[in-house]
Design an enzyme around this catalytic site. Structure first.
Site, PDB file in Angstrom:
ATOM      1  N   GLY A   1     -28.090  12.954  -5.206  1.00  0.00           N
ATOM      2  CA  GLY A   1     -29.024  13.558  -6.158  1.00  0.00           C
ATOM      3  C   GLY A   1     -29.089  15.073  -6.073  1.00  0.00           C
ATOM      4  O   GLY A   1     -29.988  15.701  -6.617  1.00  0.00           O
TER       5      GLY A   1
ATOM      6  N   GLU B   1     -32.363   5.875   0.991  1.00  0.00           N
ATOM      7  CA  GLU B   1     -33.767   6.046   0.593  1.00  0.00           C
ATOM      8  C   GLU B   1     -34.638   4.960   1.218  1.00  0.00           C
ATOM      9  O   GLU B   1     -35.790   5.203   1.587  1.00  0.00           O
ATOM     10  CB  GLU B   1     -33.876   6.059  -0.939  1.00  0.00           C
TER      11      GLU B   1
ATOM     12  N   HIS C   1     -29.814   1.258   1.579  1.00  0.00           N
ATOM     13  CA  HIS C   1     -29.679   2.576   0.937  1.00  0.00           C
ATOM     14  C   HIS C   1     -30.432   3.610   1.776  1.00  0.00           C
ATOM     15  O   HIS C   1     -31.479   3.296   2.364  1.00  0.00           O
ATOM     16  CB  HIS C   1     -30.235   2.520  -0.491  1.00  0.00           C
TER      17      HIS C   1
ATOM     18  N   GLU D   1     -22.303   6.977   1.555  1.00  0.00           N
ATOM     19  CA  GLU D   1     -23.098   7.949   0.803  1.00  0.00           C
ATOM     20  C   GLU D   1     -23.659   9.005   1.752  1.00  0.00           C
ATOM     21  O   GLU D   1     -24.693   8.770   2.404  1.00  0.00           O
ATOM     22  CB  GLU D   1     -24.272   7.251   0.105  1.00  0.00           C
TER      23      GLU D   1
ATOM     24  N   SER E   1     -23.654  12.143  -6.023  1.00  0.00           N
ATOM     25  CA  SER E   1     -23.331  13.064  -7.120  1.00  0.00           C
ATOM     26  C   SER E   1     -21.986  12.765  -7.786  1.00  0.00           C
ATOM     27  O   SER E   1     -21.269  13.678  -8.194  1.00  0.00           O
ATOM     28  CB  SER E   1     -23.410  14.515  -6.641  1.00  0.00           C
TER      29      SER E   1
ATOM     30  N   ASN F   1     -26.636   2.511  -9.550  1.00  0.00           N
ATOM     31  CA  ASN F   1     -27.911   2.269  -8.851  1.00  0.00           C
ATOM     32  C   ASN F   1     -28.974   3.012  -9.631  1.00  0.00           C
ATOM     33  O   ASN F   1     -29.074   4.236  -9.558  1.00  0.00           O
ATOM     34  CB  ASN F   1     -27.824   2.795  -7.411  1.00  0.00           C
TER      35      ASN F   1
ATOM     36  N   LYS G   1     -32.075   3.014  -9.238  1.00  0.00           N
ATOM     37  CA  LYS G   1     -33.255   3.407  -8.450  1.00  0.00           C
ATOM     38  C   LYS G   1     -34.514   3.005  -9.242  1.00  0.00           C
ATOM     39  O   LYS G   1     -34.499   1.974  -9.900  1.00  0.00           O
ATOM     40  CB  LYS G   1     -33.185   4.895  -8.101  1.00  0.00           C
TER      41      LYS G   1
HETATM   42  O1  LIG Z   1     -27.848   7.322  -4.040  1.00  0.00           O
HETATM   43  C1  LIG Z   1     -26.932   7.261  -4.830  1.00  0.00           C
HETATM   44  C2  LIG Z   1     -26.432   5.964  -5.308  1.00  0.00           C
HETATM   45  O2  LIG Z   1     -26.929   4.936  -4.515  1.00  0.00           O
HETATM   46  C3  LIG Z   1     -26.290   8.483  -5.375  1.00  0.00           C
HETATM   47  O3  LIG Z   1     -27.178   9.085  -6.244  1.00  0.00           O
HETATM   48  P1  LIG Z   1     -26.655  10.251  -7.223  1.00  0.00           P
HETATM   49  O4  LIG Z   1     -25.418   9.692  -7.901  1.00  0.00           O
HETATM   50  O5  LIG Z   1     -27.791  10.479  -8.157  1.00  0.00           O
HETATM   51  O6  LIG Z   1     -26.318  11.403  -6.339  1.00  0.00           O
END
Ligand SMILES: O=C(CO)COP(=O)(O)O
Length: 251
Positions: free
Chosen positions: A173, A97, A95, A167, A213, A10, A12
């Site tokens: 992150g 976010e 997601h 997640e 992560s 992903n 982003k």
């Molecule tokens: O949100 C994520 C994947 O959709 C996870 O992000 P990270 O792998 O950067 O922690």
């Protein structure tokens, strides 16, 4: 039942078109591993070039969002019709976010999942708890509500095709990943939720990823768990060598 492992990057809001294409040319070959599905979920602007670059490879291209209507007066939005027309195969839905910054509720997420299937796209449905929910012992309940909400109205066949990504929000992150054992415990529970909504065969077929992560150094630990079928990866999916290592680690 054997489920094909699936690694999805992903990206982003990262990478221009030229950056996306040069990434793709570097991972081509390396990120094509027999028995592992490899998906790159890129910003909308990169999708036409990536779909073109991915022709003849084993790497699938995904979007990170879609609108639930096919078309209409929704300034700035992109629909499933448009994504399917491009040749996109996957779409991330719900997601954390998008839930946190763009107000996506379980009801909206469900409409998007339904819209994805309507257009032949495979949804990657994201669920997961906030830190305070975890601390309050609410992890499983949050995942149950989000899983039930997301899958509402789907046939067993559609549910079986859905990819669910667990997640935990506190692990995204942050470098603070869930232990493989904790992730396995929650993911096994999500599979039970699918079994109670449908049946055991559907639950056995649905692929459930861990996200938060994940990196080349820990991917194998997650993949070694009975119920974890892959990973949804943010930061570590942005570098070609790291992405190849993630796909190789899922073998
Ligand atoms: O949100 C994520 C994947 O959709 C996870 O992000 P990270 O792998 O950067 O922690």
């Amino acid at each position: 039942m054997a489920r094909t492992p699936i690694i999805a990057g992903n990206w982003k809001m990262f990478k221009t078109v030229s950056e996306a294409v040069s990434f793709f040319n570097e991972v081509k070959g390396g990120a094509e591993v027999d028995g592992v599905e490899s998906v790159i979920c890129a910003p909308f602007t990169n999708l036409p070039a990536l779909v073109e670059a991915a022709k003849g490879t084993k790497i699938a291209i995904g979007a990170q969002n879609l609108h639930f209507e096919d078309n209409g007066a929704y300034t700035g939005e992109i629909s499933g019709v448009m994504l399917a027309d491009l040749g996109v195969k996957y779409v991330i839905v719900g997601h954390s976010e998008r839930r946190a910054y763009f107000g996506e509720t379980d009801e909206i997420v469900n409409k998007k999942v339904v819209a994805a299937f309507k257009h032949g796209l495979t949804p990657i449905l994201c669920v997961g708890e906030k830190l305070e929910e975890r601390e309050a012992g609410e992890t499983k309940n949050v995942c149950k509500v989000q899983t039930e909400g997301g899958l509402k109205g789907l046939s067993a066949e559609q549910a079986a095709k859905t990819v669910i990504a667990y997640e935990p929000i506190w692990a995204i992150g942050t470098g603070k990943s869930s232990t493989a054992g904790d992730a396995e415990d929650v993911i096994a529970y999500i599979r039970e939720v699918v079994a109670s909504l449908y049946d055991q065969a559907t639950a056995d077929a649905v692929r459930i990823q861990y996200g938060g992560s994940v990196k080349p150094a820990n991917v194998q630990e997650y993949m070694g768990q009975a119920n974890i079928d892959g990973a949804l990866v943010g930061g570590a999916s942005l570098e070609p060598a790291s992405y190849i290592a993630l796909v190789e680690g899922a073998k």
